[in-house]
Enzyme design. Sequence first.
Site, PDB file in Angstrom:
ATOM      1  CB  THR A  36      -0.875   0.014   1.273  1.00 60.66           C
ATOM      2  OG1 THR A  36      -1.678  -1.161   1.269  1.00 60.66           O
ATOM      3  CG2 THR A  36      -1.786   1.238   1.316  1.00 60.66           C
ATOM      4  CD  GLU A  74       1.640  -1.769   4.557  1.00 55.27           C
ATOM      5  OE1 GLU A  74       1.424  -0.991   3.632  1.00 55.27           O
ATOM      6  OE2 GLU A  74       2.306  -1.465   5.558  1.00 55.27           O
TER       7      GLU A  74
HETATM    8  C1  5RP Z   1       1.612   2.017   4.188  1.00 57.05           C
HETATM    9  C2  5RP Z   1       3.094   1.861   4.145  1.00 57.05           C
HETATM   10  C3  5RP Z   1       3.793   2.396   2.942  1.00 57.05           C
HETATM   11  O1  5RP Z   1       4.555   1.388   2.388  1.00 57.05           O
HETATM   12  C4  5RP Z   1       4.689   3.528   3.352  1.00 57.05           C
HETATM   13  O2  5RP Z   1       3.903   4.487   4.060  1.00 57.05           O
HETATM   14  C5  5RP Z   1       5.355   4.173   2.163  1.00 57.05           C
HETATM   15  O3  5RP Z   1       4.413   4.837   1.381  1.00 57.05           O
HETATM   16  P1  5RP Z   1       4.807   5.715   0.127  1.00 57.05           P
HETATM   17  O4  5RP Z   1       5.215   4.768  -0.946  1.00 57.05           O
HETATM   18  O5  5RP Z   1       3.533   6.480  -0.189  1.00 57.05           O
HETATM   19  O6  5RP Z   1       5.913   6.638   0.534  1.00 57.05           O
HETATM   20  O7  5RP Z   1       3.712   1.322   5.016  1.00 57.05           O
HETATM   21  O8  5RP Z   1       1.080   1.584   5.417  1.00 57.05           O
END
Ligand code: 5RP
Length: 224
Positions: free
Chosen positions: A30, A106
């Site tokens: 995500t 996740e």
């Molecule tokens: C979501 C996550 C994402 O992997 C993390 O926040 C990185 O997000 P982005 O690719 O938008 O920087 O852990 O829960």
Amino acid sequence: MQKNQQQLKEEVAAAAVASLPDDLLIGVGTGSTVDCFIDALASSGKRIRAAVASSHRSAERMVRHGIRVVELSSLDEPLTVYVDGADEIEPGLAMIKGGGAALTREKIVASASEAFVCIVDESKLVERLGRFPLPIEVIQMAIGPVTRALVAMGGRPVVREGVLTDNGHPIIDVHGLEMDDPLAWEDRLNALPGVVTNGVFARQRASLALVAGQSGVRQIKASR
Ligand code: 5RP
């Protein structure tokens, strides 16, 4: 010309798609980097047997692209690979995750996968985890005691305003923790009653990181 962060995300997403074989059973994380990955996967024409999503957000994006999304509980074999971003990743490939509030699913999908490919731009690389506030998903009634325990551990906990996870729980973001031993921190935080999941991914660390920078995408492999 300098590439911006969005271009780096697209570049690392494309590199991850290129590294995947056809006919995969894939876990999909995500976030904004994963959004780029889903778009690149869909336009690559690569055959995907089925995908498991770590959030409603990613599931919906994949369905819109015509990717077959299934429930993890419907599978009787592990996923071949899990692909996800991170908020921070250190040289041993332990991570902080949960900036997008999807940490519990996740961690579950990562644990059900044979390999974890982390896709990040170089701004996410750190020597030691803790600059990014650590997300912790908690049962609502435990917010008080968990918050006090986190203060006693040296953190500055802040309940994330207006956010509930896909599981219906609040998130506490903990500032000021410096984690020189991510595995010990992960276990210590898991031991607090009411903690659903903490955002330290040391047990479910990445097996491979793809890191996009100004000179291209490099690989960092887990040392064990
Ligand atoms: C979501 C996550 C994402 O992997 C993390 O926040 C990185 O997000 P982005 O690719 O938008 O920087 O852990 O829960």
